[in-house]
Scaffold this motif. Structure first.
Motif, PDB file in Angstrom:
ATOM      1  N   VAL A   1       0.877  -1.164   0.000  1.00  0.00           N
ATOM      2  CA  VAL A   1       0.000   0.000   0.000  1.00  0.00           C
ATOM      3  C   VAL A   1       0.916   1.216   0.000  1.00  0.00           C
ATOM      4  CG1 VAL A   1      -1.824   1.260   1.199  1.00  0.00           C
ATOM      5  CG2 VAL A   1      -1.729  -1.240   1.350  1.00  0.00           C
ATOM      6  N   SER A   2       0.821   2.067  -1.003  1.00  0.00           N
ATOM      7  CA  SER A   2       1.722   3.215  -1.087  1.00  0.00           C
ATOM      8  C   SER A   2       0.942   4.481  -1.382  1.00  0.00           C
ATOM      9  CB  SER A   2       2.795   2.992  -2.160  1.00  0.00           C
ATOM     10  OG  SER A   2       2.220   2.701  -3.413  1.00  0.00           O
ATOM     11  N   ASP A   3       1.609   5.609  -1.162  1.00  0.00           N
ATOM     12  CA  ASP A   3       0.957   6.892  -1.343  1.00  0.00           C
ATOM     13  C   ASP A   3       1.907   7.830  -2.065  1.00  0.00           C
ATOM     14  OD1 ASP A   3      -1.171   8.585  -1.146  1.00  0.00           O
ATOM     15  OD2 ASP A   3      -0.880   9.104   0.956  1.00  0.00           O
ATOM     16  N   GLY A   4       1.360   8.923  -2.601  1.00  0.00           N
ATOM     17  CA  GLY A   4       2.190   9.919  -3.265  1.00  0.00           C
ATOM     18  C   GLY A   4       2.891   9.367  -4.493  1.00  0.00           C
ATOM     19  N   ALA A   5       4.085   9.880  -4.750  1.00  0.00           N
ATOM     20  CA  ALA A   5       4.832   9.480  -5.943  1.00  0.00           C
ATOM     21  C   ALA A   5       5.149   7.996  -5.947  1.00  0.00           C
ATOM     22  CB  ALA A   5       6.128  10.292  -6.030  1.00  0.00           C
ATOM     23  N   LEU A   6       5.312   7.402  -4.773  1.00  0.00           N
ATOM     24  CA  LEU A   6       5.669   5.984  -4.703  1.00  0.00           C
ATOM     25  C   LEU A   6       4.590   5.087  -5.296  1.00  0.00           C
ATOM     26  CD1 LEU A   6       7.265   5.935  -1.149  1.00  0.00           C
ATOM     27  CD2 LEU A   6       8.445   5.423  -3.307  1.00  0.00           C
ATOM     28  N   SER A   7       3.346   5.563  -5.346  1.00  0.00           N
ATOM     29  CA  SER A   7       2.272   4.748  -5.905  1.00  0.00           C
ATOM     30  C   SER A   7       2.354   4.658  -7.423  1.00  0.00           C
ATOM     31  CB  SER A   7       0.906   5.304  -5.491  1.00  0.00           C
ATOM     32  OG  SER A   7       0.693   6.583  -6.063  1.00  0.00           O
TER      33      SER A   7
ATOM     34  N   VAL B   1       4.643  -9.299  -6.124  1.00  0.00           N
ATOM     35  CA  VAL B   1       4.131  -8.073  -5.504  1.00  0.00           C
ATOM     36  C   VAL B   1       2.680  -7.844  -5.916  1.00  0.00           C
ATOM     37  CG1 VAL B   1       4.434  -5.580  -5.245  1.00  0.00           C
ATOM     38  CG2 VAL B   1       6.449  -7.058  -5.549  1.00  0.00           C
ATOM     39  N   THR B   2       1.831  -7.563  -4.928  1.00  0.00           N
ATOM     40  CA  THR B   2       0.431  -7.221  -5.173  1.00  0.00           C
ATOM     41  C   THR B   2       0.159  -5.836  -4.608  1.00  0.00           C
ATOM     42  OG1 THR B   2      -0.277  -9.532  -5.030  1.00  0.00           O
ATOM     43  CG2 THR B   2      -1.971  -7.852  -4.732  1.00  0.00           C
ATOM     44  N   THR B   3      -0.508  -4.991  -5.379  1.00  0.00           N
ATOM     45  CA  THR B   3      -0.866  -3.652  -4.931  1.00  0.00           C
ATOM     46  C   THR B   3      -2.253  -3.667  -4.297  1.00  0.00           C
ATOM     47  OG1 THR B   3       0.478  -2.586  -6.636  1.00  0.00           O
ATOM     48  CG2 THR B   3      -1.295  -1.280  -5.676  1.00  0.00           C
ATOM     49  N   LEU B   4      -2.390  -2.994  -3.163  1.00  0.00           N
ATOM     50  CA  LEU B   4      -3.685  -2.815  -2.506  1.00  0.00           C
ATOM     51  C   LEU B   4      -4.032  -1.330  -2.485  1.00  0.00           C
ATOM     52  CD1 LEU B   4      -3.329  -5.137   0.637  1.00  0.00           C
ATOM     53  CD2 LEU B   4      -4.682  -5.604  -1.410  1.00  0.00           C
ATOM     54  N   PRO B   5      -5.283  -0.952  -2.749  1.00  0.00           N
ATOM     55  CA  PRO B   5      -5.670   0.460  -2.654  1.00  0.00           C
ATOM     56  C   PRO B   5      -5.631   0.978  -1.222  1.00  0.00           C
ATOM     57  CG  PRO B   5      -7.258  -0.788  -3.949  1.00  0.00           C
ATOM     58  CD  PRO B   5      -6.369  -1.782  -3.277  1.00  0.00           C
ATOM     59  N   SER B   6      -5.798   0.083  -0.248  1.00  0.00           N
ATOM     60  CA  SER B   6      -5.780   0.475   1.160  1.00  0.00           C
ATOM     61  C   SER B   6      -5.506  -0.766   1.988  1.00  0.00           C
ATOM     62  CB  SER B   6      -7.117   1.082   1.578  1.00  0.00           C
ATOM     63  OG  SER B   6      -8.129   0.090   1.554  1.00  0.00           O
ATOM     64  N   VAL B   7      -5.179  -0.560   3.266  1.00  0.00           N
ATOM     65  CA  VAL B   7      -4.958  -1.693   4.163  1.00  0.00           C
ATOM     66  C   VAL B   7      -6.248  -2.473   4.362  1.00  0.00           C
ATOM     67  CG1 VAL B   7      -4.260  -2.363   6.501  1.00  0.00           C
ATOM     68  CG2 VAL B   7      -3.055  -0.503   5.325  1.00  0.00           C
ATOM     69  N   SER B   8      -7.354  -1.752   4.551  1.00  0.00           N
ATOM     70  CA  SER B   8      -8.628  -2.428   4.829  1.00  0.00           C
ATOM     71  C   SER B   8      -9.110  -3.276   3.663  1.00  0.00           C
ATOM     72  CB  SER B   8      -9.710  -1.405   5.203  1.00  0.00           C
ATOM     73  OG  SER B   8      -9.952  -0.517   4.140  1.00  0.00           O
ATOM     74  N   SER B   9      -8.659  -2.956   2.432  1.00  0.00           N
ATOM     75  CA  SER B   9      -9.105  -3.753   1.287  1.00  0.00           C
ATOM     76  C   SER B   9      -8.605  -5.187   1.368  1.00  0.00           C
ATOM     77  CB  SER B   9      -8.667  -3.096  -0.029  1.00  0.00           C
ATOM     78  OG  SER B   9      -7.258  -2.987  -0.112  1.00  0.00           O
ATOM     79  N   LEU B  10      -7.503  -5.427   2.102  1.00  0.00           N
ATOM     80  CA  LEU B  10      -7.033  -6.803   2.297  1.00  0.00           C
ATOM     81  C   LEU B  10      -8.081  -7.606   3.057  1.00  0.00           C
ATOM     82  CD1 LEU B  10      -4.785  -8.931   2.058  1.00  0.00           C
ATOM     83  CD2 LEU B  10      -3.833  -8.035   4.195  1.00  0.00           C
TER      84      LEU B  10
ATOM     85  N   PHE C   1       3.142  -3.749 -15.762  1.00  0.00           N
ATOM     86  CA  PHE C   1       1.884  -4.270 -15.220  1.00  0.00           C
ATOM     87  C   PHE C   1       1.992  -4.609 -13.733  1.00  0.00           C
ATOM     88  CE2 PHE C   1       1.264  -5.048 -19.734  1.00  0.00           C
ATOM     89  CZ  PHE C   1      -0.049  -4.623 -19.902  1.00  0.00           C
ATOM     90  N   ILE C   2       0.909  -4.343 -13.025  1.00  0.00           N
ATOM     91  CA  ILE C   2       0.795  -4.734 -11.620  1.00  0.00           C
ATOM     92  C   ILE C   2      -0.541  -5.431 -11.407  1.00  0.00           C
ATOM     93  CG2 ILE C   2       2.291  -2.902 -10.741  1.00  0.00           C
ATOM     94  CD1 ILE C   2      -0.299  -1.386  -9.929  1.00  0.00           C
ATOM     95  N   VAL C   3      -0.570  -6.312 -10.409  1.00  0.00           N
ATOM     96  CA  VAL C   3      -1.824  -6.931  -9.977  1.00  0.00           C
ATOM     97  C   VAL C   3      -2.356  -6.112  -8.817  1.00  0.00           C
ATOM     98  CG1 VAL C   3      -2.901  -8.974  -8.963  1.00  0.00           C
ATOM     99  CG2 VAL C   3      -1.112  -9.235 -10.690  1.00  0.00           C
ATOM    100  N   VAL C   4      -3.616  -5.701  -8.923  1.00  0.00           N
ATOM    101  CA  VAL C   4      -4.274  -4.935  -7.864  1.00  0.00           C
ATOM    102  C   VAL C   4      -5.418  -5.785  -7.327  1.00  0.00           C
ATOM    103  CG1 VAL C   4      -5.443  -2.789  -7.258  1.00  0.00           C
ATOM    104  CG2 VAL C   4      -3.738  -2.797  -9.088  1.00  0.00           C
ATOM    105  N   GLY C   5      -5.473  -5.930  -5.993  1.00  0.00           N
ATOM    106  CA  GLY C   5      -6.556  -6.709  -5.400  1.00  0.00           C
ATOM    107  C   GLY C   5      -6.034  -7.935  -4.693  1.00  0.00           C
ATOM    108  N   GLU C   6      -6.605  -9.091  -4.988  1.00  0.00           N
ATOM    109  CA  GLU C   6      -6.180 -10.347  -4.374  1.00  0.00           C
ATOM    110  C   GLU C   6      -5.205 -11.049  -5.306  1.00  0.00           C
ATOM    111  OE1 GLU C   6      -4.886 -12.524  -2.588  1.00  0.00           O
ATOM    112  OE2 GLU C   6      -6.581 -12.838  -1.270  1.00  0.00           O
TER     113      GLU C   6
END
Length: 550
Positions: A262-268, A298-307, A541-546
């Motif tokens: 889970v990242s924010d700003g430029a790192l996302s 590596v999997t990207t999550l939009p937020s911690v709670s989305s896990l 490409f990145i995987v977002v979600g599960e």
């Protein structure tokens, strides 16, 4: 400072109730509440990391962990919450009711914004009749929402507990991780160049602060990944970023092979897979660099709670059909697309028609045991076709076409996928499947593939890291997405994605992100195309979600 920390905790919980409680109100104010409190939440995270050495390290880190979650609650994570809440019910009728309720709430938000804009105008400019129609429609929708609320409460009294974007405690997050997984949160500090890095393992939790100017490094690395740039990729800077962000936690990451990030700003805007984990040797070939992708999926999550929503609430889809794909659209205005997707640096980047996508879709369908009749190309790859078909029976849905960011093309004000141009554009079919139109689709997919340009990008320079397209597909009902961070090269993309599905077909025990990781490594070592070792080819490409599970 200790007394102040207690007050910060109390204030933070008030903010949490303001944000999460509004998610289920007829007129949702979650977005405005989040924007209103953004500065206060950022201050809590920053001040704790700067000044609270006197307080218990564990306690202040836990407060910062929750404050960052509130600050980082995005509309994409809200979409995941709403999707998982619908599918957790398991009852077709009730799930349909909840979808109708969520659609009505979205429409209410739009109508109220329109009404406010109208009321802000001078009386002589306002159309009283139009204003009355707006108020009548708002009243009708509010009545509908209250009626659905009553029925849902009667038939599923615990449903409301699933709808908010509640914070996840460290202990709760740890319970969701397997022993070979880690959750990494990258939280840039707004008042300095520092980055707060949270590392969560099933039985361990740690926070450290990076001193690096991550934004400057990310901008530098991104420049070498755009098709207009002539720069080589700077592996030394990619190592510097890794050294500051993740190397301090190397001992904690021992035994890990999958990272949720889970990242924010430029790192996302930078896939972590292209960081370099060992000092590069001068003159080293790209394929020999110690890419992070060689070590971790590596999997990207939009937020911690989305896990939590993806792992504990959303159920595995029961779709009876394997695959549906749309690609290789007919583009009537060829010149416009050449301008949008021009490619100077690396040959073959997507421009104009995309004949390679037909092969890509057929190969994916074959890998999954799909039916070629469910692939729509050329004159069949239309917006009208997407909207008219029943998409709910399909486990995997792919769009292999151009993607546009908001305002990238004149007249297209939101992110969109480009489909075959109609002879006469209409509201139903103008050739652009926009984010708002995607949100109206009904899916039950394990994942959606957006094999297109810039589908992970924010809508504007200061927007959230995941595009409107991403959050719209989550809202429509997918559990995972494959999206890209920059303009992609067509031939390499075909190899990358078909290789990913081949990996899943050969070993159905691996997760989506691991399948992508293996395909990346194969691509960077392609003996026939040595230039594919450049991360511009294998890393977009990145995987977002599960992504940790199949």
């Amino acid at each position: 400072y200790i007394d102040s920390l207690e007050l910060k905790e109390k204030g933070m919980h008030i903010i949490e109730s303001r944000i999460t409680d509004s998610n289920w109100k007829p007129i949702s104010g979650a977005t405005s509440e989040r924007v209103h409190f953004q500065g206060e939440l950022q201050y809590i995270v920053d001040s704790i990391s700067q000044h609270y050495s006197r307080a218990s390290t564990v306690r202040r880190n836990l407060v910062a962990f929750e404050a960052f979650q509130l600050m980082q609650m995005s509309s994409a994570s809200e979409a995941i919450s709403k999707m998982s809440a619908r599918f957790s019910i398991g009852d077709g009728i009730l799930s349909g009711l909840v979808r109708d309720r969520q659609d009505a709430a979205r429409r209410l938000g739009h109508l109220n914004a329109t009404l406010v804009k109208s009321l802000a105008q001078k009386n002589i400019e306002r159309e009283r009749e139009d204003e009355k129609k707006l108020r009548d429609e708002i009243a009708r929708l509010e009545t509908k929402v209250l009626s659905i609320d009553k029925k849902v409460k009667e038939e599923f009294p615990n449903f409301e507990k699933l709808t908010g974007s509640q914070l996840l405690s460290v202990k709760d997050a740890q319970k969701l991780l397997s022993r070979r997984e880690a959750l990494i949160i990258l939280a840039p500090n707004s008042i300095s160049s520092k980055v707060n890095v949270f590392i969560v393992r099933p039985e361990q939790y740690r926070v450290h602060t990076s001193e690096t100017d991550s934004e400057r490094l990310v901008r530098s690395l991104r420049r070498s990944l755009t098709v207009e740039s002539g720069e080589d990729f700077d592996t030394s800077r990619a190592y510097s970023l890794y050294k500051e962000l993740l190397l301090p936690a190397a001992d904690l990451l021992a035994g890990v092979d999958h990272l949720f990030v889970v990242s924010d700003g430029a790192l996302s805007s930078l896939p972590l897979g292209l960081l370099v984990t060992e000092p590069p040797v001068e003159g080293m070939a790209y394929k020999d660099a110690a890419w992070l992708a060689k070590r971790y999926a590596v999997t990207t999550l939009p937020s911690v709670s989305s896990l939590k929503h993806l792992r504990s609430v959303a159920v595995k889809p029961t779709s009876e059909k394997a695959f549906m794909g749309f690609g290789n659209p007919i583009l009537k205005n060829e010149g416009a697309y050449q301008q949008i997707a021009s490619a100077k640096l690396i040959r073959g980047f997507a421009s104009g028609d995309l004949p390679g996508t037909a092969r890509e879709l057929r190969n994916i369908s074959s890998s999954l045991g799909g039916d070629e009749r469910d692939i729509y190309l050329l004159e069949d790859a239309t917006e009208r076709k997407v909207k008219s078909l029943d998409l709910t029976p399909y486990n995997v849905i792919a769009f292999a076409t151009h993607g546009l960011m908001a305002e990238e093309k004149e007249g297209v004000s939101e992110p969109a996928l480009v489909l075959t141009s109609p002879d006469k554009p209409t509201e139903l079919d103008d050739g652009y499947l926009t984010a708002s139109e995607v949100a109206q689709l009904k899916l039950n997919a394990d994942w959606v593939l957006l094999s297109a340009c810039n589908t992970a990008s924010g809508e504007t320079e200061n927007s959230e890291g995941l595009s409107g397209l991403a959050k719209a597909f989550f809202y429509a009902g997918t559990r995972s997405l494959l999206v890209s961070h920059w303009k992609v090269e067509s031939k390499a993309t075909v190899k990358l994605i078909t290789g990913m599905f081949r990996n899943i077909a050969n070993d159905n025990s691996i997760g989506k992100s691991e399948a992508l990781r293996r395909s990346m490594i194969s691509l960077m070592n392609d003996p026939d195309e040595p230039e594919y070792a450049h991360p511009a080819y294998w890393a977009p490409f990145i995987v977002v979600g599960e992504g940790g599970r199949r």
